[in-house]
Design an enzyme around this catalytic site. Structure first.
Site, PDB file in Angstrom:
ATOM      1  CB  THR A  39      48.683  16.144  62.052  1.00 46.88           C
ATOM      2  OG1 THR A  39      47.879  16.188  63.244  1.00 46.88           O
ATOM      3  CG2 THR A  39      49.359  17.481  61.870  1.00 46.88           C
ATOM      4  CG  ASP A  40      43.440  12.907  61.558  1.00 48.46           C
ATOM      5  OD1 ASP A  40      43.645  13.770  60.683  1.00 48.46           O
ATOM      6  OD2 ASP A  40      42.295  12.536  61.896  1.00 48.46           O
ATOM      7  CB  ALA A 127      30.019  21.626  69.942  1.00 44.60           C
ATOM      8  N   GLY A 128      32.052  19.887  67.613  1.00 47.22           N
ATOM      9  CA  GLY A 128      33.447  19.524  67.388  1.00 47.22           C
ATOM     10  C   GLY A 128      34.069  18.812  68.578  1.00 47.22           C
ATOM     11  CG  LEU A 129      33.262  19.673  72.195  1.00 49.62           C
ATOM     12  CD1 LEU A 129      32.647  20.068  73.513  1.00 49.62           C
ATOM     13  CD2 LEU A 129      34.724  20.088  72.165  1.00 49.62           C
ATOM     14  CB  SER A 131      28.357  14.356  70.533  1.00 48.47           C
ATOM     15  OG  SER A 131      27.872  14.518  69.219  1.00 48.47           O
ATOM     16  CB  SER A 132      29.330  10.967  66.408  1.00 54.10           C
ATOM     17  OG  SER A 132      30.572  11.481  65.996  1.00 54.10           O
ATOM     18  CG  ASP A 176      37.415  12.365  66.859  1.00 53.67           C
ATOM     19  OD1 ASP A 176      38.404  13.103  67.034  1.00 53.67           O
ATOM     20  OD2 ASP A 176      36.531  12.605  66.023  1.00 53.67           O
TER      21      ASP A 176
HETATM   22  P1  ADP Z   1      30.233  15.727  66.707  1.00 48.19           P
HETATM   23  O1  ADP Z   1      30.670  14.321  66.769  1.00 48.19           O
HETATM   24  O2  ADP Z   1      31.359  16.686  66.423  1.00 48.19           O
HETATM   25  O3  ADP Z   1      29.465  16.149  67.907  1.00 48.19           O
HETATM   26  P2  ADP Z   1      28.716  14.712  64.525  1.00 48.19           P
HETATM   27  O4  ADP Z   1      27.894  15.358  63.476  1.00 48.19           O
HETATM   28  O5  ADP Z   1      29.786  13.786  64.124  1.00 48.19           O
HETATM   29  O6  ADP Z   1      29.260  15.878  65.461  1.00 48.19           O
HETATM   30  O7  ADP Z   1      27.788  13.896  65.499  1.00 48.19           O
HETATM   31  C1  ADP Z   1      26.577  14.447  65.973  1.00 48.19           C
HETATM   32  C2  ADP Z   1      25.485  13.405  65.841  1.00 48.19           C
HETATM   33  O8  ADP Z   1      25.657  12.418  66.860  1.00 48.19           O
HETATM   34  C3  ADP Z   1      24.101  13.940  66.046  1.00 48.19           C
HETATM   35  O9  ADP Z   1      23.557  14.458  64.846  1.00 48.19           O
HETATM   36  C4  ADP Z   1      23.355  12.703  66.504  1.00 48.19           C
HETATM   37  O10 ADP Z   1      23.002  11.890  65.410  1.00 48.19           O
HETATM   38  C5  ADP Z   1      24.405  11.964  67.295  1.00 48.19           C
HETATM   39  N1  ADP Z   1      24.297  12.224  68.740  1.00 48.19           N
HETATM   40  C6  ADP Z   1      25.216  12.786  69.554  1.00 48.19           C
HETATM   41  N2  ADP Z   1      24.789  12.820  70.846  1.00 48.19           N
HETATM   42  C7  ADP Z   1      23.562  12.258  70.841  1.00 48.19           C
HETATM   43  C8  ADP Z   1      22.580  11.985  71.845  1.00 48.19           C
HETATM   44  N3  ADP Z   1      22.791  12.301  73.125  1.00 48.19           N
HETATM   45  N4  ADP Z   1      21.434  11.383  71.466  1.00 48.19           N
HETATM   46  C9  ADP Z   1      21.224  11.048  70.185  1.00 48.19           C
HETATM   47  N5  ADP Z   1      22.081  11.281  69.200  1.00 48.19           N
HETATM   48  C10 ADP Z   1      23.246  11.877  69.505  1.00 48.19           C
HETATM   49 MG    MG Z   2      31.535  13.230  65.114  1.00 42.89          MG
END
Ligand code: ADP
Ligand code: MG
Length: 386
Positions: A39-40, A127-129, A131-132, A176
């Site tokens: 929806t975003d 994992a879709g949470l 992390s980026s 996000d």
């Molecule tokens: P999501 O954001 O859903 O987890 P993305 O593919 O958008 O998936 O982001 C994952 C990427 O973020 C990884 O491939 C890596 O480049 C980076 N990343 C996330 N956490 C770390 C970490 N702790 N150290 C280094 N890179 C990380």
């Molecule tokens: Mg991401």
């Protein structure tokens, strides 16, 4: 390791690596989207929350423009860059997230010098949470404070979006980073993606005797395979034919008329967006009036809509959702962009073990990779730790 111990260990490791103590530690969480999927970019509503898993950065500014980056996760090695010579599209690997933030800050006229940065994160990757975004939000929060830029949370949302879109090259919206920067403990962030306004909505899952389980299917989600782009294109096509700026402007009552104007596939895509926006509003109203125990049906309806109308689920996500529901969860849905990633299951505390065991068993019986299952709670947004 608890948060304080982990932060202390990070500061120690920073000093051992870079030879001096960091100027400070800043953390920003990952997020789970409770409801409101795709929806975003239709200028609609989303309801994510910041989770109790986050990226922490230890940072120290330098007197020159050299940037040195290191992560505790994986064997990635030290990355060096020049703050004054960053070019979009040239950086690969995880460094593109922190460097994208530096680039976007400098683009907006903020003088960011070089710095040393050590990243530690317990947000699972891919994992879709998000992390980026946790990385980007921790970095922008740190640099905002260290440079005295004085940006508001809303400014930082806009800036990290620019970093993602123009530097990282991912066509993402504002959900996000809004959750990560504007989230609060015990609350979800009700976000209007048209005007970027955000309101905190109480989501006291624990008090209601519920846990929110995340089931990471381990199926890699990727925006690059065209599924995301083709859904966006369908939404734009639908909005164009219906003569609206964005699908946000179509009401549920307008769907019958739309069905006569759109081809069957485009109609189903449009119906998902229109009904999903409505479900977000209903979820917000229900949380405010009756609490988390009553939103299960909305989560279920959201999953069905993504599976049948938007067609972004996959067998692993459907199995996770169906199994969780039949073993005690009061509502479950895939979360995130789809085609893999994670499902969430809102589950009474007393049924948690049973749901976990049933999902693990069902995945083994289906011959799927074992899922990763953990709980998340609605936690604080980005903040300085020390
Ligand atoms: P999501 O954001 O859903 O987890 P993305 O593919 O958008 O998936 O982001 C994952 C990427 O973020 C990884 O491939 C890596 O480049 C980076 N990343 C996330 N956490 C770390 C970490 N702790 N150290 C280094 N890179 C990380
Ligand atoms: Mg991401």
């Amino acid at each position: 390791m608890n948060t304080t111990t982990r932060a202390g260990a990070l500061a120690g490791r920073f000093e051992a690596t870079f030879g001096a103590a960091p100027d400070g530690l800043w953390a920003a969480p990952g997020r789970v989207n409770l409801i409101g999927e795709h929806t975003d970019y239709n200028e609609g509503f989303v309801l994510p929350f910041a989770i109790d898993k986050r990226a922490t950065t230890a940072v120290r500014l330098r007197n020159d423009s050299t940037i040195r980056l290191l992560s505790t996760v994986g064997d990635r090695g030290l990355v060096e860059a020049d703050a004054a010579a960053l070019t979009p599209g040239t950086v690969t690997g995880w460094a593109k997230y922190p460097l994208g933030v530096v680039w976007a800050l400098r683009q907006s006229g903020i003088e960011v010098p070089g710095f040393e940065l050590l990243l530690d994160s317990d947000v699972p990757l891919g994992a879709g949470l998000s992390s980026s975004h946790a990385i980007e939000c921790a970095v922008v929060t740190a640099l905002n404070e260290l440079t005295g830029a004085g940006l508001s949370a809303e400014d930082m949302v806009t800036l990290t979006r620019h970093a993602e879109n123009a530097f990282v090259g991912a066509p993402t919206g504002i959900m996000d980073q809004s959750a990560s920067l504007r989230g609060a403990s015990g609350h979800a962030v009700f976000l209007d993606c048209r005007d970027q306004s955000a309101e905190l909505v109480p989501f006291p899952a624990q008090e209601a005797g519920l846990v929110l389980l995340v089931i990471d299917t381990k199926v890699a989600h990727s925006h690059a395979d065209g599924g995301y782009a083709s859904r966006r294109a369908s939404c734009e096509l639908g909005a164009g034919i219906l003569g609206v700026t964005a699908l946000r402007d179509v009401a549920v009552a307008g769907l019958e008329e739309a069905s006569g104007l759109l081809d069957p596939v485009t109609f189903r895509r449009v119906r998902h967006i229109v009904t999903e926006n409505d479900r977000v509003l209903q979820t917000v109203a229900t949380l405010r009036s009756q609490g988390p125990a009553r939103i299960g049906g909305l989560l279920d309806a959201s999953h069905a809509s993504m599976r049948d109308d938007f067609e972004i689920s996959c067998p692993e996500l459907d199995l996770a959702v169906d199994t969780a529901r039949s073993h005690g969860a009061i509502g479950a849905r895939m979360t995130g962009g789809g085609f893999g990633g994670s499902a969430i299951a809102l589950t009474p505390v007393q049924d948690e073990r049973q749901v976990r065991a049933a999902v693990v068993r069902a995945f083994a019986e289906a011959g799927f990779t074992a899922p990763d299952i953990f709980t998340v709670t609605p936690a604080a947004g980005a903040e300085r730790l020390s």
